[in-house]
Scaffold this motif. Structure first.
Motif, PDB file in Angstrom:
ATOM      1  N   LEU A 178       0.830  -1.203   0.000  1.00 13.71           N
ATOM      2  CA  LEU A 178       0.000   0.000   0.000  1.00 13.71           C
ATOM      3  C   LEU A 178       0.869   1.260   0.000  1.00 13.71           C
ATOM      4  N   THR A 179       2.032   1.165   0.632  1.00  9.66           N
ATOM      5  CA  THR A 179       2.966   2.293   0.619  1.00  9.66           C
ATOM      6  C   THR A 179       3.537   2.509  -0.768  1.00  9.66           C
TER       7      THR A 179
ATOM      8  N   GLN B 119       1.460   4.351  -3.649  1.00  7.77           N
ATOM      9  CA  GLN B 119       1.153   5.776  -3.551  1.00  7.77           C
ATOM     10  C   GLN B 119       2.034   6.552  -4.523  1.00  7.77           C
TER      11      GLN B 119
ATOM     12  N   THR C 172      -9.762   0.112   5.785  1.00  5.80           N
ATOM     13  CA  THR C 172      -8.446   0.756   5.680  1.00  5.80           C
ATOM     14  C   THR C 172      -7.823   0.495   4.324  1.00  5.80           C
TER      15      THR C 172
ATOM     16  N   GLU D  97      -7.140   3.274   1.377  1.00  6.58           N
ATOM     17  CA  GLU D  97      -5.776   3.609   0.943  1.00  6.58           C
ATOM     18  C   GLU D  97      -5.596   3.373  -0.553  1.00  6.58           C
TER      19      GLU D  97
ATOM     20  N   THR E 198      -7.205   6.302  -2.139  1.00  6.05           N
ATOM     21  CA  THR E 198      -6.375   7.493  -1.927  1.00  6.05           C
ATOM     22  C   THR E 198      -5.252   7.550  -2.957  1.00  6.05           C
ATOM     23  N   SER E 199      -4.636   6.403  -3.190  1.00 10.04           N
ATOM     24  CA  SER E 199      -3.585   6.320  -4.209  1.00 10.04           C
ATOM     25  C   SER E 199      -4.135   6.643  -5.587  1.00 10.04           C
TER      26      SER E 199
END
Length: 644
Positions: free
Chosen positions: A402-403, A406, A455, A459, A462-463
């Protein structure tokens, strides 16, 4: 709903190299945007010079202009730089063909698929094939007589061997034709080092590094951290490629994927901060503007030094190597996730085994490391090897991915500007396979955490909100990301079906992507994701909008479906699934909208579409189409018999 597989084409194209997709087509536009267009003609003229020093200079200059300058690279291509460099591989002067190989290697990496295909078509393998025994002989000589050649001569051979191997590597991922041609060369003698010699060298290193700190420090100083980690990752990938290992190489219960690849590569993908990398890249690019490379002053004395790169270029290359290592680790893990057990295989297990499979565990404390510790592989941080499902705890598995999905400031350029692109799509492919694999195990305790669902869903969106849906010239990578992302969204939706609250924006975006795409697989994924959102029990408006959209995909008695056969089959299946339980609150939309009548009107059109599927070439689709057709007929009959 397919999993992402390894991609041969462009799979290893550098994630931070500048693509040329933002440039308008044609040499004229390339000339307008190139700051070094005046250097192109002299370079090409000197490439054919009778003076070997001028030919060498031309190869060196071409090599430098190729890197991160797509406009000039395109101008050089227009002057047949590929053909000229291939000719120079057979040059009478050693330094010329050494530099030509370096320039071709840079072309492979920076130019990507099209240039690799051009090289293959222009028969680059003929001169390269002649180098294989020569390199092998030189390397064998180094082993047998370490002092037979000076250090600088050995370094030239090592660098030349690396360039040749890199060209083989890039060509291998261009097409099956190139791969088969390289296979035909035969690499059993490259390098031709006797097993006894290799074993003796390994034994010597083992003894020398056994609690012998002077030797350990010396060897560490000769091996950069980044290159060591890349080698580490490649070894994992090679073992995965050739697994299962033949006995007695592996223990009876040893599984390469669960016991070796995952516990070693997961820390690698958790180790890089893209934000820190981007900040450093921006600093170096700003410095580079004040550190211009003067083509006419390139050194031609003795051996080439660091490919004639500037200090900023060397540091950028170091950052690039870190990202390439992460990208490679992601691709290997994508293959691992694509082969997680299927439900059929799990059904054949005993109860004890099944309970063990469903028992997830993990601390979920992975986080981004600072750049200076970017490739720390401390074994204490690795998960304990065990059953693959046990080691794949959802938080620890998904958080680093998930990091990595982005986008950063360098992910997408402004219109008509170049871009450095971190490995976003590789991380998305991993997520795609993870969630599709987990969706095949719906009763797993790993999927019972509804808060984790919200969550993860949040996420991902959001990305994607940073990616945006406006795709300008030069930003085609956005489309690639969306095409993978809709599969991720479908996988998450299947796991937590009925628990994800649909928003008007998300529904609208999925519909617009489905309408804009001409790829049936992308359309199927969008429909699948919409189907999952439509099943949130209290979202009547979203259910009505999605169902109306799916009904518009169906054929009528007078017209076929506006989309292809596979999206049609998926839409019919989705409508049956959404309204299979008439007790749900949103079923009122089915009754008030008279969806039963609309479905009945589509039966004959669906029959025709399924009948047109070629059973020999599309067997699976044919079987699925026939199943959905039969289900639709039965579903309509069932709904007609209901009394409210």
């Amino acid at each position: 709903m397919g999993k992402s597989q390894k991609k041969r084409l462009m799979r290893r194209h550098n994630p931070m190299r500048v693509p040329d997709s933002h440039l308008p087509k044609g040499l004229e536009s390339a000339a307008e945007s190139s700051a070094k267009k005046e250097a192109v003609l002299p370079i090409m003229q000197k490439m054919e010079s009778p003076d070997s020093s001028e030919r060498k200079w031309a190869c060196v200059a071409a090599s430098n202009l190729i890197q991160n300058d797509p406009s000039t690279r395109r101008l050089l291509q227009g002057k047949n730089v590929v053909g000229s460099l291939i000719t120079r591989l057979s040059d009478s002067e050693e330094e010329v063909w050494i530099e030509a190989a370096g320039a071709l290697r840079n072309l492979c990496i920076d130019g990507g698929y099209d240039i690799c295909a051009e090289m293959y078509n222009k028969n680059i393998l003929a001169p390269l094939k002649a180098f294989v025994p020569r390199i092998s002989s030189a390397l064998s000589q180094f082993i047998d007589s370490p002092k037979s050649l000076p250090e600088n001569a050995r370094r030239v051979v090592y660098e030349f061997a690396e360039n040749v191997i890199t060209i083989f590597w890039c060509l291998s991922e261009t097409s099956n034709k190139a791969l088969n041609a390289i296979n035909a060369i035969g690499f059993d003698s490259f390098p031709d080092l006797p097993t006894a010699t290799v074993t003796a060298a390994a034994q010597s290193l083992y003894v020398l590094t056994d609690d012998n700190w002077p030797a350990i420090d010396a060897i560490r100083s000769e091996t950069s951290d980044d290159r060591f980690v890349m080698l580490y990752v490649l070894c994992c990938g090679i073992l995965g490629n050739i697994s299962p290992l033949p006995p007695p190489s592996s223990a009876p219960n040893f599984d390469v994927s669960k016991d070796l690849i995952f516990p070693r590569l997961h820390p690698v993908i958790s180790s890089v901060s893209l934000d820190a990398a981007v900040q450093r890249v921006q600093e170096l690019v700003a410095r580079q503007a004040n550190e211009p490379l003067e083509i006419e002053k390139l050194s031609l004395k003795h051996v080439p030094k660091s490919d004639h790169k500037l200090s900023t270029e060397l540091e950028l290359e170091k950052l690039e190597n870190r990202l390439r290592t992460v990208q490679l680790a992601l691709e290997i893990l994508t293959g691992v996730y694509a082969t997680l057990p299927d439900p059929v295989a799990e059904a054949e297990l005993g109860n004890d085994d099944r309970e063990e499979l469903e028992d997830g565990d993990g601390d979920g404390n992975m986080s981004d490391a600072p750049m200076e510790d970017a490739m720390d592989l401390d074994q204490s941080s690795q998960p304990v090897a065990g059953d693959l499902h046990t080691s794949l705890s959802l938080p620890s598995l998904v958080r680093p991915l998930l990091t990595l999905i982005q986008p950063t400031a360098l992910s997408f350029p402004p219109p008509s500007a170049p871009s450095c692109h971190p490995p976003t799509t590789s991380a998305l492919s991993c997520l795609n396979n993870i969630f599709l694999s987990l969706a095949a195990h719906p009763h797993s305790e790993r999927c019972a955490d509804d808060s984790a669902a919200q969550t993860i869903w949040s996420e991902i969106w959001t990305s994607l909100s940073k990616v945006g849906v406006d795709i300008a010239v030069g930003q085609e990578q956005k489309q690639v990301i969306w095409e993978i992302a809709v599969g991720v969204l479908w996988g998450v939706g299947k796991i937590w079906k009925g628990k994800l609250v649909p928003t008007e924006e998300h529904v609208r975006i999925l519909m617009s992507i489905c309408d804009a795409s001409t790829d049936s697989q992308v359309q199927v994924k969008c429909i699948g994701a919409l189907e999952c959102l439509a099943q949130h029990p209290n979202s009547l408006d979203a259910n009505r909008v999605i169902s109306s959209y799916l009904l518009d995909i169906l054929p009528t008695s007078t017209s076929p479906s506006p989309k292809g056969t596979e999206p049609l089959i998926q839409a019919v299946s989705a409508l049956i699934d959404i309204y299979s339980d008439e007790s749900l609150h949103y079923d009122v939309n089915f009754r008030e909208g008279k969806f039963e009548d609309r479905l009945a009107q589509s039966v004959e059109g669906l029959r025709k579409a399924v009948r047109a599927i070629n059973r020999k070439t599309e067997t699976d689709l044919k079987l699925r189409g026939e199943e959905v057709r039969d289900n639709l007929i039965a579903f309509i009959k069932y709904r007609k018999e209901l009394r409210f």
